[in-house]
Design a protein around this motif. Structure first.
Motif, PDB file in Angstrom:
ATOM      1  N   ALA A  62      -2.938   1.231  -4.742  1.00  0.00           N
ATOM      2  CA  ALA A  62      -1.758   0.880  -4.780  1.00  0.00           C
ATOM      3  C   ALA A  62      -0.456   0.590  -6.083  1.00  0.00           C
ATOM      4  N   LEU A  63      -0.964   1.551  -7.070  1.00  0.00           N
ATOM      5  CA  LEU A  63      -0.793   0.473  -8.986  1.00  0.00           C
ATOM      6  C   LEU A  63       0.247   0.058  -8.777  1.00  0.00           C
ATOM      7  N   ALA A  64       1.617   0.289  -8.267  1.00  0.00           N
ATOM      8  CA  ALA A  64       2.733  -0.332  -8.025  1.00  0.00           C
ATOM      9  C   ALA A  64       3.037  -1.699  -8.006  1.00  0.00           C
ATOM     10  N   GLY A  65       1.712  -2.796  -6.792  1.00  0.00           N
ATOM     11  CA  GLY A  65       1.355  -3.659  -6.358  1.00  0.00           C
ATOM     12  C   GLY A  65       1.579  -4.693  -8.026  1.00  0.00           C
ATOM     13  N   PRO A  66      -0.026  -4.142  -8.521  1.00  0.00           N
ATOM     14  CA  PRO A  66       0.000  -5.269 -10.332  1.00  0.00           C
ATOM     15  C   PRO A  66       1.273  -4.722 -10.912  1.00  0.00           C
ATOM     16  N   LEU A  67       2.077  -3.952 -11.369  1.00  0.00           N
ATOM     17  CA  LEU A  67       3.354  -3.575 -11.671  1.00  0.00           C
ATOM     18  C   LEU A  67       4.135  -4.383 -11.631  1.00  0.00           C
ATOM     19  N   ALA A  68       4.172  -4.524 -10.236  1.00  0.00           N
ATOM     20  CA  ALA A  68       5.508  -5.260 -10.005  1.00  0.00           C
ATOM     21  C   ALA A  68       5.255  -6.580  -9.626  1.00  0.00           C
ATOM     22  N   ALA A  90       5.011  -3.725   2.216  1.00  0.00           N
ATOM     23  CA  ALA A  90       6.278  -3.525   1.457  1.00  0.00           C
ATOM     24  C   ALA A  90       5.330  -2.056   1.497  1.00  0.00           C
ATOM     25  N   SER A  91       5.819  -0.428   1.839  1.00  0.00           N
ATOM     26  CA  SER A  91       5.269   0.699   1.755  1.00  0.00           C
ATOM     27  C   SER A  91       6.559   1.998   1.947  1.00  0.00           C
ATOM     28  N   GLN A  92       5.984   3.428   1.557  1.00  0.00           N
ATOM     29  CA  GLN A  92       6.971   4.258   1.824  1.00  0.00           C
ATOM     30  C   GLN A  92       7.899   4.533   3.013  1.00  0.00           C
ATOM     31  N   PRO A  93       8.679   4.946   3.169  1.00  0.00           N
ATOM     32  CA  PRO A  93       8.986   5.452   4.201  1.00  0.00           C
ATOM     33  C   PRO A  93       8.597   5.310   5.644  1.00  0.00           C
ATOM     34  N   ALA A  94       7.132   6.949   5.416  1.00  0.00           N
ATOM     35  CA  ALA A  94       6.315   7.152   6.256  1.00  0.00           C
ATOM     36  C   ALA A  94       6.241   6.060   6.776  1.00  0.00           C
ATOM     37  N   THR A  96       0.500  -1.056  -0.046  1.00  0.00           N
ATOM     38  CA  THR A  96       0.417  -0.281  -0.034  1.00  0.00           C
ATOM     39  C   THR A  96       1.070   0.880   0.112  1.00  0.00           C
ATOM     40  N   TRP A  97       0.106   2.172  -0.058  1.00  0.00           N
ATOM     41  CA  TRP A  97       0.880   3.421  -0.437  1.00  0.00           C
ATOM     42  C   TRP A  97       0.834   4.055   1.394  1.00  0.00           C
ATOM     43  N   ALA A  98       1.458   4.865   1.533  1.00  0.00           N
ATOM     44  CA  ALA A  98       1.366   5.110   3.097  1.00  0.00           C
ATOM     45  C   ALA A  98      -0.118   6.424   3.330  1.00  0.00           C
ATOM     46  N   VAL A 135      -0.451  -8.787  -3.222  1.00  0.00           N
ATOM     47  CA  VAL A 135      -1.544  -8.594  -2.286  1.00  0.00           C
ATOM     48  C   VAL A 135      -1.573  -6.767  -2.262  1.00  0.00           C
ATOM     49  N   TYR A 136      -2.665  -6.242  -3.086  1.00  0.00           N
ATOM     50  CA  TYR A 136      -2.927  -4.605  -3.418  1.00  0.00           C
ATOM     51  C   TYR A 136      -3.737  -4.109  -2.946  1.00  0.00           C
ATOM     52  N   GLU A 137      -3.647  -3.114  -2.209  1.00  0.00           N
ATOM     53  CA  GLU A 137      -5.098  -2.328  -2.325  1.00  0.00           C
ATOM     54  C   GLU A 137      -5.282  -1.423  -4.194  1.00  0.00           C
ATOM     55  N   PRO A 138      -6.607  -0.986  -3.774  1.00  0.00           N
ATOM     56  CA  PRO A 138      -6.975  -0.525  -5.276  1.00  0.00           C
ATOM     57  C   PRO A 138      -6.053   0.138  -5.836  1.00  0.00           C
TER      58      PRO A 138
END
Length: 385
Positions: free
Chosen positions: A117-123, A34-38, A7-9, A112-115
């Protein structure tokens, strides 16, 4: 099996993944979030292993721009698409490179990504593993289905991909069926298990009068003090003679000002525990607040100010479990009128309890571990069911 959750932060998006992540760990699978530093510290407070990917994006500033209608600043210098989609693209651009590297090292069997967090399906596509969406509320991304593939195309091309399906190979949906949009992609239902942060639970004694919980999430106070309506809502409702519980974060306490005598202020307590003895909820329309209230069978009065809040609020109001009050009409008199109707009219409570029963009939997260194993192309073991 290895599962990478991402997810993003934004804490509420993380919280929606926690129950499923823990169900996978309890079944003996390896989980990494996995997420951003914050968000790294908050992931740790949820008791889950964290991996930092990418850099932080000022999501508050981006939301503020599209809420107040400021001049458009397109993510990555590209135009087109809803403002919110631009924000999701900015997060994807922040995270994708590092997430691709992480998937190469961690080698997950499924992402598994929340909807949003589009980096998820890309990665996942780069690694050649399935991506599974886990919704955190009504599937509002369904209406962006025509926009998202084109928005992601430049990122996909960077990794030699013809395209990426932003809806993944499978969707897990914790909302009751009555809140699913007609045009939403197919999804597997999963029971909503409330998780509202790692604060100390607070259990309130049973009240002698009707009790309303007033909460305004986290987003609106971050945008501006003027949009954090909780203090004026509490002051407006005080003459009703009901018991008022104001659920706030520590960061919101300085914004409360002087509240009427008798208002109970609860700080940094998970919402789930507070609602056991409440008769209704007055809120902003955030997905976590709505689903937690429905988990308790409680009707809501909702005053949404953001497009996604309006979407979640509209869905639950359409199902009859909430009264909806546009922010422009949220005068003290109207707030009192709507709360009085919420408490006196049995229809919203009946509808909320019906939605609660829909939610209870859905399989728990533990029962969906097998679906994730199947998505990864592995046989389901008895311990996964």
């Amino acid at each position: 099996m290895r599962l990478l959750f991402t997810t993003w932060a934004w804490p509420s998006h993380l919280y929606a993944l926690v129950a499923q992540a823990w169900a996978c760990r309890a079944a003996g699978h390896e989980v990494l979030v996995a997420s951003q530093p914050a968000l790294a510290g908050e992931i740790g407070r949820c008791g889950l292993p964290a991996a930092v990917t990418g850099h932080d994006v000022d999501a508050v500033a981006m939301v503020r721009r599209y809420v107040i209608g400021a001049p458009r600043t397109d993510a990555g210098g590209r135009g087109g698409g809803p403002r919110a989609a631009e924000m999701f693209l900015a997060h994807a651009e922040s995270m994708t490179e590092a997430l691709v590297e992480l998937t190469a090292d961690f080698r997950p069997d499924v992402v598994v990504y929340e909807p949003t967090a589009l980096a998820g399906p890309l990665a996942a596509a780069v690694q050649g593993v399935p991506a599974v969406r886990h919704l955190y509320g009504t599937d509002l991304m369904a209406r962006a289905g025509q926009v998202l593939p084109g928005l992601l195309a430049p990122l996909a091309e960077r990794y030699g991909l013809d395209g990426v399906d932003p809806f993944g190979a499978l969707t897990l949906d914790p909302t009751p069926p009555s809140l699913r949009p007609p045009a939403a992609p197919p999804a597997l239902p999963v029971r909503y298990v409330p998780f509202n942060g790692g604060g100390r639970p607070v259990t309130l004694p049973k009240p002698g009068a009707p009790r309303l919980c007033v909460t305004w999430g986290h987003t609106m106070a971050k945008l501006s003090a003027e949009r954090f309506l909780l203090p004026e809502v509490v002051r407006a409702l005080h003459p009703l003679g009901v018991e008022l519980v104001a659920a706030v974060s520590a960061a919101q306490v300085p914004l409360l000002g002087r509240l009427p005598e008798g208002v109970r202020v609860v700080v940094d307590a998970p919402l789930h525990g507070l609602l056991d003895t409440c008769d209704g909820v007055v809120a902003h329309g955030g997905a976590g607040t709505v689903l937690t209230a429905l988990h308790h069978g409680l009707p809501l009065l909702l005053v949404p100010q953001l497009p996604d809040h309006a979407g979640h609020a509209g869905a639950v109001a359409g199902a009859g479990a909430a009264r909806l009050l546009p922010v422009a009409d949220a005068t003290p008199r109207r707030l009192r009128e709507e709360c009085r109707r919420l408490l006196e009219d049995g229809a919203p409570r009946t509808a909320a309890r019906r939605l609660r029963e829909e939610m209870r009939r859905q399989p728990p997260p533990a029962a969906r571990v097998g679906a994730l194993v199947s998505a990864a192309g592995r046989p389901v073991r008895p311990s996964d069911n």
